[in-house]
Design a protein around this motif. Structure first.
Motif, PDB file in Angstrom:
ATOM      1  N   PHE A  86       0.845  -1.197   0.092  1.00 51.34           N
ATOM      2  CA  PHE A  86      -0.116   0.096  -0.217  1.00 51.34           C
ATOM      3  C   PHE A  86       0.942   1.241  -0.140  1.00 51.34           C
ATOM      4  O   PHE A  86       1.517   1.544   0.914  1.00 51.34           O
ATOM      5  N   LYS A  87       0.934   1.952  -1.142  1.00 51.15           N
ATOM      6  CA  LYS A  87       1.882   2.948  -1.476  1.00 51.15           C
ATOM      7  C   LYS A  87       1.222   4.324  -1.999  1.00 51.15           C
ATOM      8  O   LYS A  87       1.395   4.363  -3.290  1.00 51.15           O
ATOM      9  N   PRO A  88       0.229   4.998  -1.430  1.00 54.20           N
ATOM     10  CA  PRO A  88      -0.258   6.202  -1.664  1.00 54.20           C
ATOM     11  C   PRO A  88       0.739   6.982  -2.582  1.00 54.20           C
ATOM     12  O   PRO A  88       0.503   7.930  -3.474  1.00 54.20           O
ATOM     13  N   GLU A  89       2.066   7.068  -2.091  1.00 52.83           N
ATOM     14  CA  GLU A  89       3.050   8.032  -2.840  1.00 52.83           C
ATOM     15  C   GLU A  89       3.172   7.491  -4.215  1.00 52.83           C
ATOM     16  O   GLU A  89       3.572   8.570  -5.070  1.00 52.83           O
ATOM     17  N   ARG A  90       2.796   6.312  -4.778  1.00 58.59           N
ATOM     18  CA  ARG A  90       3.047   6.038  -6.285  1.00 58.59           C
ATOM     19  C   ARG A  90       2.239   6.926  -7.070  1.00 58.59           C
ATOM     20  O   ARG A  90       2.280   6.861  -8.031  1.00 58.59           O
ATOM     21  N   ARG A  91       1.119   7.510  -6.520  1.00 57.32           N
ATOM     22  CA  ARG A  91       0.197   8.591  -7.140  1.00 57.32           C
ATOM     23  C   ARG A  91       0.881  10.052  -7.123  1.00 57.32           C
ATOM     24  O   ARG A  91      -0.383  10.632  -7.360  1.00 57.32           O
ATOM     25  N   ILE A  92       1.605  10.435  -6.325  1.00 57.81           N
ATOM     26  CA  ILE A  92       1.996  11.606  -6.256  1.00 57.81           C
ATOM     27  C   ILE A  92       3.470  11.891  -6.856  1.00 57.81           C
ATOM     28  O   ILE A  92       4.308  11.151  -6.639  1.00 57.81           O
ATOM     29  N   LYS A  93       3.383  13.352  -7.441  1.00 54.48           N
ATOM     30  CA  LYS A  93       4.577  13.555  -8.129  1.00 54.48           C
ATOM     31  C   LYS A  93       4.659  15.022  -8.001  1.00 54.48           C
ATOM     32  O   LYS A  93       3.612  15.845  -8.555  1.00 54.48           O
TER      33      LYS A  93
END
Length: 150
Positions: free
Chosen positions: A64-71
């Motif tokens: 579970f890595k919400p960070e994969r959706r943020i740039k």
């Protein structure tokens, strides 16, 4: 709200509300990989497995890595065919944006008032059916948050 959007999207990636879809072929067709489909054939799309494929999501696909959706501090929408949780193409769910708004309202309403923690040792096991739900209820503890009235 960027992180909340990413967390909700990542939750839906790992636990799509409709984990299995059945489609029927209307006319002979060929898939991008060369697979031939005959008119009338039924095609099962196992989203629950697809969203856990390393070839699509990378070595950390089970995390579970919400960070994969943020740039650069902005939410990145995944390709709708890579992330077909709301279907894709002309059949994409019309209520997608509304459902995200509802999820955000509920999450904010709960998280502003409570600290939520899954009970230690509780096994989180999904039950795969037409719609995804938990085999055993999700056991959590809720602790009221201190409200600063200053």
């Amino acid at each position: 709200m960027v992180y909340l959007q990413a967390a909700l999207s990542e939750s839906l990636r790992l636990y799509p509300s409709v984990p299995v879809e059945l489609k029927q072929v209307l006319k002979d067709d060929v898939l991008p990989d060369g697979t031939r489909l005959k008119k009338g054939a039924q095609v099962f799309n196992f989203l629950f497995s697809m969203v856990r494929m390393e070839s699509i999501w990378g070595k950390d696909c089970l995390e579970f890595k919400p960070e994969r959706r943020i740039k650069d501090g902005k939410f990145l929408s995944a390709n709708q065919f890579k992330y077909p949780v709301f279907n894709a193409g002309p059949r994409r769910c019309l209520g997608k944006n509304f459902s995200y708004t509802q999820m955000k309202i509920v999450a904010i309403s709960v998280l502003l008032r409570y600290s939520v923690k899954v009970v230690e040792g509780h096994s989180v096991v999904p039950k795969l059916t037409t719609t995804l739900y938990m085999k055993i209820c999700l056991m959590v503890t809720l602790r009221p948050r201190l409200v600063n009235n200053a």
